[in-house]
Scaffold this motif. Structure first.
Motif, short mmCIF file in Angstrom:
data_model
loop_
_atom_site.label_atom_id
_atom_site.label_comp_id
_atom_site.label_asym_id
_atom_site.label_seq_id
_atom_site.Cartn_x
_atom_site.Cartn_y
_atom_site.Cartn_z
N UNK A 118 -29.10 -31.96 -81.10
CA UNK A 118 -29.17 -33.55 -81.04
C UNK A 118 -30.05 -34.30 -80.17
N UNK A 119 -31.08 -34.00 -80.07
CA UNK A 119 -31.80 -34.10 -79.00
C UNK A 119 -31.66 -34.15 -77.79
N UNK A 120 -30.51 -34.20 -77.59
CA UNK A 120 -30.30 -33.88 -76.12
C UNK A 120 -30.81 -32.64 -74.43
N UNK A 121 -31.20 -32.94 -73.53
CA UNK A 121 -31.90 -32.29 -72.56
C UNK A 121 -31.17 -32.09 -71.41
N UNK A 122 -30.07 -31.52 -71.54
CA UNK A 122 -29.22 -31.14 -70.19
C UNK A 122 -29.92 -30.36 -69.24
N UNK A 123 -29.46 -30.21 -67.88
CA UNK A 123 -30.43 -28.93 -67.49
C UNK A 123 -30.11 -28.26 -67.64
N UNK A 124 -28.89 -27.76 -67.86
CA UNK A 124 -28.92 -26.41 -68.32
C UNK A 124 -29.64 -25.74 -69.88
N UNK A 125 -30.48 -26.54 -70.46
CA UNK A 125 -31.34 -26.05 -71.85
C UNK A 125 -31.92 -25.30 -71.31
N UNK A 126 -33.01 -25.05 -70.78
CA UNK A 126 -34.39 -24.56 -70.42
C UNK A 126 -34.40 -23.83 -68.92
N UNK A 127 -34.16 -22.28 -69.73
CA UNK A 127 -34.02 -21.30 -68.36
C UNK A 127 -35.58 -19.96 -68.22
N UNK A 128 -35.47 -19.69 -67.01
CA UNK A 128 -36.29 -19.74 -66.67
C UNK A 128 -36.75 -18.24 -66.87
#
Length: 446
Positions: free
Chosen positions: A152-162
């Motif tokens: 859906x193209x969104x980028x919520x805070x928890x999309x990317x992790x370290x």
């Protein structure tokens, strides 16, 4: 399947930055708010001597011999067919989207897509993947590569992790170069400072998730998401403890070699210290086997991924014969009642037991023998056995062939994992079938 966003079962992760002005190396300050960790005051001993491993071609010959002697030649052929078909079916959306499996159709993971693309070896698909992640990277000021793009193209805070996703992105570019495409050097250079901020005395240090709030299950995810085993919480509680995972350390070594091969200059001292750090990760239980992480006696099959990839791509061992042999011996083997090999418990204690539930953030999915709490994961099993066979470990080739057969035993499919617990032994989750990253095994079959 749970619709909560937190862990791998619930879909997301958080990447680490990648490559660029490599000569700046560990002297660079942390980027994107990532606080540099204190140096690890651990003396690094001299690596053990390494012998010349069995060649990849000789490994394939050995597998053919075992299959012929055990009437398992059809297993090799059928497994190759299953995995080739699985990889192709993970390419969807007009060849613009690579899914991990139908269970995760909304996501395009950096990690999963690379394994699948490495099986398909299609230049156009690899160019597409690099392009998608590079385009998304422009939205991350610190150069981080997405853990998983969302449909859906969104980028919520928890999309990317370290996690290791940015290291994997280097491998995506290296694969593209192998296939005759053009790697995105500018993108890799933008990503390097974040990766460099994780390196201390050659060790790749992660703290896992440090954020809390509704998107992160309150505080339950703190200390998780160090790598692919994203529900694992080393501290046994929601604490973000600095850790050096063998899986991440091995990937760092391979990624740095890929950068070298792509003509991107490396700080040679940083590279050598990273190799040495991986070569000298040892379990306190025996002083020889490669543990899950520094200072722990836990075992993790995926700790051998770096060794397997270095052998496969560069014919170069990172670990000694003794280290690999001792590691394979200590990994927790699981057997069917008929004596055939099911697989390894992916994470276990030094003596093969399941780790306690408080070391995981996920609920019922991490019952003993389920998911990341000791289930058998095909990709990591075959890579560990590939590395061991090339190091001359006696039973590795036989176990490799038996693990191929185990994957087909309950259903003729590529499974995310096979359960090993007393109440779920040998079971798989049908809704997770068609798991793409397992398809990398086609590169390891004659």
């Amino acid at each position: 399947m749970s619709q909560v966003e937190p862990n791998r079962r619930q879909f997301l992760k958080l990447a680490t930055g990648a490559i660029g002005g490599l000569a700046l190396a560990a002297s660079l300050p942390g980027d994107g708010g990532y606080r540099r960790l204190p140096a690890i005051p651990t003396a690094i001993p001299t690596p053990e001597p390494r012998t010349q491993p069995l060649s990849h071609r000789d490994f394939l010959s050995a597998i053919s011999v075992v299959a012929r002697q055990t009437n398992a030649e059809s297993t090799l052929t059928d497994c190759k067919n299953i995995m080739n078909g699985t990889a192709r079916r993970c390419v969807v959306g007009g060849k613009q989207w690579i899914i991990p499996s139908p269970a995760y159709a909304e996501y395009f993971f950096s990690r999963d897509s690379w394994w699948t693309l490495a099986a398909l070896r299609d230049k156009n698909l690899s160019q597409m993947a690099v392009g998608q992640f590079a385009a998304d990277q422009r939205n991350n000021a610190n150069g981080q590569i997405a853990t998983a793009l969302r449909i859906d193209g969104t980028h919520p805070p928890n999309r990317d992790r370290d996690d290791e996703s940015t290291l994997i992105y280097v491998l995506q570019n290296y694969l593209l170069q192998q296939l005759g495409g053009q790697p995105n050097r500018e993108s890799m250079q933008r990503a390097w400072p974040l990766t460099a901020s994780h390196i201390n005395n050659g060790h790749y240090v992660t703290k896992g998730e440090t954020r809390s709030g509704p998107e992160f299950g309150g505080t339950s995810q703190i200390g998780t998401y160090h790598c692919w085993s994203d529900t694992y919480r080393p501290a046994g509680a929601p604490v973000a403890s600095p850790e050096v995972f063998g899986y991440n350390q091995g990937l760092l070594c391979v990624a740095m070699r890929c950068l070298q091969e792509m003509g991107i200059p490396l700080d040679k001292n940083l590279y050598q210290s990273s190799l040495t750090a991986y070569a000298n990760l040892v379990s306190p239980a025996d002083g020889l086997s490669l543990p899950q992480r520094q200072g722990s006696s836990n075992m993790d099959v995926s700790a051998l991924v770096g060794e397997a990839l270095s052998l496969y791509y560069f014919n170069t061992p990172l670990l000694s014969d003794q280290r690999v042999g001792a590691t394979l011996k200590r990994l927790a083997r699981v057997w069917y009642p008929d004596g055939k090999f099911l697989g390894f418990k992916v994470i276990s204690g030094a003596n093969g037991g399941f780790r306690p539930a408080n070391e995981y953030s996920g609920g019922p999915v991490n019952a003993a023998g389920d998911y990341q709490r000791g289930a058998s994961w095909f990709l990591y099993d075959v890579l560990a056995l590939y590395a061991a066979a090339r190091h001359g470990v006696a039973d590795a080739s036989q176990l490799f062939v038996e693990r191929l057969d185990s994957e087909r035993r309950s259903r003729r499919a590529s499974h995310e994992f096979i359960k090993t617990g007393p109440t779920n032994f040998g079971q798989t989750d049908a809704e997770r079938d068609g798991y793409g990253w397992n398809s990398f095994v086609v590169n390891l079959l004659p």
